[in-house]
Design a protein around this motif. Sequence first.
Motif, mmCIF file in Angstrom:
data_model
loop_
_atom_site.group_PDB
_atom_site.id
_atom_site.type_symbol
_atom_site.label_atom_id
_atom_site.label_comp_id
_atom_site.label_asym_id
_atom_site.label_seq_id
_atom_site.Cartn_x
_atom_site.Cartn_y
_atom_site.Cartn_z
ATOM 1 N N UNK A 331 0.811 -1.222 0.000
ATOM 2 C CA UNK A 331 0.000 0.000 0.000
ATOM 3 C C UNK A 331 0.841 1.269 0.000
ATOM 4 N N UNK A 332 2.032 1.225 0.626
ATOM 5 C CA UNK A 332 2.840 2.443 0.756
ATOM 6 C C UNK A 332 3.307 2.989 -0.596
ATOM 7 N N UNK A 333 4.029 2.221 -1.419
ATOM 8 C CA UNK A 333 4.428 2.782 -2.720
ATOM 9 C C UNK A 333 3.243 3.002 -3.653
ATOM 10 N N UNK A 334 2.196 2.152 -3.529
ATOM 11 C CA UNK A 334 1.013 2.335 -4.369
ATOM 12 C C UNK A 334 0.372 3.683 -4.095
ATOM 13 N N UNK A 335 0.275 4.058 -2.826
ATOM 14 C CA UNK A 335 -0.312 5.341 -2.440
ATOM 15 C C UNK A 335 0.468 6.495 -3.065
ATOM 16 N N UNK A 336 1.781 6.452 -2.930
ATOM 17 C CA UNK A 336 2.591 7.569 -3.423
ATOM 18 C C UNK A 336 2.580 7.639 -4.956
ATOM 19 N N UNK A 337 2.948 6.551 -5.629
ATOM 20 C CA UNK A 337 3.135 6.608 -7.079
ATOM 21 C C UNK A 337 1.815 6.794 -7.828
ATOM 22 N N UNK A 338 0.728 6.179 -7.338
ATOM 23 C CA UNK A 338 -0.565 6.370 -8.002
ATOM 24 C C UNK A 338 -1.066 7.796 -7.823
ATOM 25 N N UNK A 339 -0.795 8.380 -6.659
ATOM 26 C CA UNK A 339 -1.203 9.770 -6.427
ATOM 27 C C UNK A 339 -0.451 10.719 -7.355
ATOM 28 N N UNK A 340 0.865 10.517 -7.478
ATOM 29 C CA UNK A 340 1.674 11.361 -8.352
ATOM 30 C C UNK A 340 1.234 11.200 -9.814
ATOM 31 N N UNK A 341 0.965 9.952 -10.220
ATOM 32 C CA UNK A 341 0.598 9.696 -11.615
ATOM 33 C C UNK A 341 -0.765 10.290 -11.963
ATOM 34 N N UNK A 342 -1.703 10.204 -11.039
ATOM 35 C CA UNK A 342 -3.067 10.663 -11.316
ATOM 36 C C UNK A 342 -3.265 12.146 -11.040
ATOM 37 N N UNK A 343 -2.469 12.688 -10.095
ATOM 38 C CA UNK A 343 -2.652 14.069 -9.618
ATOM 39 C C UNK A 343 -4.111 14.306 -9.243
ATOM 40 N N UNK A 344 -4.662 13.352 -8.526
ATOM 41 C CA UNK A 344 -6.074 13.390 -8.149
ATOM 42 C C UNK A 344 -6.218 13.289 -6.639
ATOM 43 N N UNK A 404 14.962 12.034 0.902
ATOM 44 C CA UNK A 404 14.256 12.894 -0.046
ATOM 45 C C UNK A 404 15.172 13.831 -0.829
ATOM 46 N N UNK A 405 16.160 14.471 -0.206
ATOM 47 C CA UNK A 405 17.009 15.382 -0.993
ATOM 48 C C UNK A 405 17.784 14.679 -2.099
ATOM 49 N N UNK A 406 18.052 13.397 -1.949
ATOM 50 C CA UNK A 406 18.863 12.661 -2.923
ATOM 51 C C UNK A 406 17.997 11.899 -3.928
ATOM 52 N N UNK A 407 16.995 11.180 -3.424
ATOM 53 C CA UNK A 407 16.209 10.282 -4.284
ATOM 54 C C UNK A 407 14.762 10.739 -4.484
ATOM 55 N N UNK A 408 14.356 11.818 -3.850
ATOM 56 C CA UNK A 408 13.005 12.330 -4.027
ATOM 57 C C UNK A 408 11.961 11.530 -3.275
ATOM 58 N N UNK A 409 10.699 11.901 -3.480
ATOM 59 C CA UNK A 409 9.603 11.232 -2.785
ATOM 60 C C UNK A 409 9.481 9.767 -3.139
ATOM 61 N N UNK A 410 9.796 9.411 -4.391
ATOM 62 C CA UNK A 410 9.727 8.012 -4.792
ATOM 63 C C UNK A 410 10.727 7.159 -4.037
ATOM 64 N N UNK A 411 11.930 7.694 -3.827
ATOM 65 C CA UNK A 411 12.929 6.969 -3.055
ATOM 66 C C UNK A 411 12.476 6.747 -1.619
ATOM 67 N N UNK A 412 11.808 7.746 -1.035
ATOM 68 C CA UNK A 412 11.286 7.608 0.330
ATOM 69 C C UNK A 412 10.214 6.516 0.377
ATOM 70 N N UNK A 413 9.309 6.516 -0.606
ATOM 71 C CA UNK A 413 8.239 5.515 -0.631
ATOM 72 C C UNK A 413 8.807 4.104 -0.748
ATOM 73 N N UNK A 414 9.824 3.931 -1.587
ATOM 74 C CA UNK A 414 10.442 2.605 -1.744
ATOM 75 C C UNK A 414 11.167 2.198 -0.468
#
Length: 456
Positions: A331-344, A404-414
């Motif tokens: 659920x953790x990476x799904x929440x982040x990446x789907x939110x970024x992709x949909x911007x919804x 986050x400063x190095x890998x961004x929000x996606x790196x944090x989610x992973x």
Amino acid sequence: MVQQPAAADGSTAASESRSWLDRIGIPKPLLWGFVGVLIFMIGDGVEITYLTQYLTQPEGGGLAGSQATFATVTIYGLAVMIASWFSGTLSSIWGPRYVMWLGAGWWVVFELLFLYVAIPSQSYLLIVTIYGIRGFAYPLFAYAFLVWAQVASPVHMRGSVAGWFWFVFTGGLPTLGAAVAAFAIGPLGMSLHNTLVLSLVLVAVGGVIGCSVKEPHGTKPIADETVQNPRSPKRLIEGVDIIWRDKRTLAGGITRIVNTAPEFGFFAMFPFVFGPETPGGGFLTAPEIAAMTSIVYGANIAANLAFGVLGDYFGWRRTVTWFGCVGCAIATPLWYFASIASESFGVAATLGAVYGVLLAGFVPLSALMPSMVTTKDKGSALAVLNFGAGGAAFLGPVTVYAIHPVFGGGGVAIAFALMYVIVAVLSTFVKDGSDPGEAKKARAATATAPAGATTG
């Protein structure tokens, strides 16, 4: 009529003799303790949405933004983490009710000093010191009651009892606490200072109600007859060695730290990846982020009860491993990446609610950890558990600030997803024979074993 047998833990199996409170998972003698914790945590949660802002205003101390954040997050969080440990060890020495009195009194005294000495002085050192010291209070009160509830409950109810504890705890902090603050400052037109006074009143009322419970386990040290001098302060030090004496406890403590760390981390990160503080502008407004936060917490609060009951039937450890660890790892990476992709907002809020529900899969850990050790170690095991709850508030934001400063929000989610995978493996070592899941396996093994054979 065939007489119904007694349950394995000594309680009667005749369901008609149980009160409606027992049926929903609340031991009747502890009812007002749950009420007291709810009111106390509402009072403690009143300040959560605006204290940093208040401290930057002239009437609130006139601190710089970084100074206010340091006072309310770093120092306060450190105190919470330390007190979370002592809530268990002190309960094992004095009895949890006395620790609750200490926590309630501590909160009231240091809040009075904070409001009427530290803030009027406009001294950064004094404000940070007194507010930080007050951070010791709520874990002593709330987590001591968790210890009390677990040792006083029948084994078959401990998952449900843990669910109810986390229901009232998170129902107060931050959910209803934030709602009370919004109502007081908004429709009632109260000043920020007077709203803090209101929180003091709520904490005092909740403290008196919770500490007035008369159930006998509350006033006795959590120890068995093999422990000499159970009230000796030396037991504070002795309790630490459970970490290397019982690797199951260490695994459970690490699991508890990871449990809510991503929750703390995500809500520290979202304004910078979803919201208006994102470079170039995010896809969520500040009110939408606040609404999403409420949705996630609301889903988690409701699910705490369900997973507490589920754990009593499906098995405590299995519920933690599959719903808590594995579920949140997905659920953790799904929440982040789907939110970024949909911007919804709808997608972000829905998947956030899914994460909040699965996060409740960790609830049975509060029943499992004290049940897998001897009576004399129950307080120490719960100290490790409570320390993990405080440690999560550090691990989450620290992970964000480091990655986050190095890998961004996606790196944090992973990174958070990998943490859940690691504790999924660790959680398989957190086992106990009184766990409904383990007991069911043992009964099945006994039933299928050849005549005359032994099973372990």
